[in-house]
Design an enzyme around this catalytic site. Structure first.
Site, PDB file in Angstrom:
ATOM      1  N   LYS A  84       0.854  -1.193   0.000  1.00  0.00           N
ATOM      2  CA  LYS A  84       0.000   0.000   0.000  1.00  0.00           C
ATOM      3  C   LYS A  84       0.890   1.243   0.000  1.00  0.00           C
ATOM      4  CE  LYS A  84      -4.314   1.150   2.305  1.00  0.00           C
ATOM      5  NZ  LYS A  84      -5.024   1.011   3.568  1.00  0.00           N
ATOM      6  N   VAL A  85       0.589   2.142  -0.922  1.00  0.00           N
ATOM      7  CA  VAL A  85       1.471   3.284  -1.177  1.00  0.00           C
ATOM      8  C   VAL A  85       0.619   4.559  -1.233  1.00  0.00           C
ATOM      9  CG1 VAL A  85       3.094   4.239  -2.864  1.00  0.00           C
ATOM     10  CG2 VAL A  85       2.901   1.747  -2.628  1.00  0.00           C
TER      11      VAL A  85
END
Ligand code: E4P
Length: 225
Positions: A84-85
């Protein structure tokens, strides 16, 4: 539509997984901190509880080089992990790198279709559009969801639109209406989705009628019947 549970609490994941309808889990730094347990330990336990699920675990650095190191570490823990970015400039660059390497990504903190376009072009697997936080400040969070679904369909991007920051079951209804691919929600919202007063009333009546008639599923049939 896929359903993910949004939590860092393994007991909640276990409960949702038992229903047999769970496609994945999303976590974020706040949820992991709230769990009071270690990051790796929590994420690996979640992978074990949802063996076919996609499990999002978030990087916390904000510069490209450190984000890449964190992403490489996190994605090495289990093939189910989706990195997750956050939607920031180094984040989009990181998504492009990870996507080229075949690592799945979930771009988070997305609030507009323009941000979603950048994530889709970088090759994001999932694009998390937060609806509740926009509604909280008197906006219409679902607008960006509908626009982004249309955007990926119009231009043929592979990214899936994930509705996040869900606050109530009506958000799920609206996400279905917008054609979103995934909803991630707290366990409590999943529990609320089961509820309908006519289900409760109908079941009560069925059981009363059954019991009043003295019926029993396991009773022995008389010989010859
Ligand atoms: C999504 O992946 C986020 O973890 C989450 O949905 C954020 O929800 P909140 O706005 O209720 O914190």
């Amino acid at each position: 539509m896929k359903i993910f549970v949004d939590t860092g609490d393994v007991a909640e994941v276990k409960q949702a997984a038992e229903w047999g309808i769970l496609d994945g889990v999303t976590t974020n730094p706040t949820l992991i901190a709230k769990s009071g347990k270690g990051f790796k330990e929590t994420v690996l336990k979640i992978c074990e509880l949802v063996p076919d699920g996609e499990i999002s675990a978030e990087v916390v650095a904000t510069d490209y080089d450190t984000m890449l190191k964190e992403a490489t570490e996190i994605s090495s823990w289990n093939p189910q992990i989706v990195v997750k970015v956050p939607l920031i400039e180094p984040g989009v660059r990181l998504v492009r790198t990870l996507s080229d390497r075949g690592v799945k990504t979930n771009v988070t903190l997305v609030f507009s279709v323009n941000q979603a376009l950048l994530a889709a072009k970088a090759g994001a697997t999932f694009i998390s559009i937060f609806v509740g936080r926009v509604d909280d400040i008197s906006g219409d969070g679902m607008e960006a969801v509908a626009e982004s679904v249309q955007m990926v369909e119009t231009y043929g991007y592979d990214s899936q639109i994930l509705v996040a920051s869900i606050r109530h079951p009506l958000h799920v209804v609206q996400a279905i209406g917008a054609g979103a691919h995934i909803c991630t929600m707290p366990l409590k919202i999943m529990q609320m989705m089961f509820k309908h007063p006519l289900t409760d009333a109908g079941l009560k009546r069925f059981l009363e009628d059954w019991n009043n008639a003295g019926l029993n599923i396991f009773e022995k049939q008389p010989a010859g019947v």
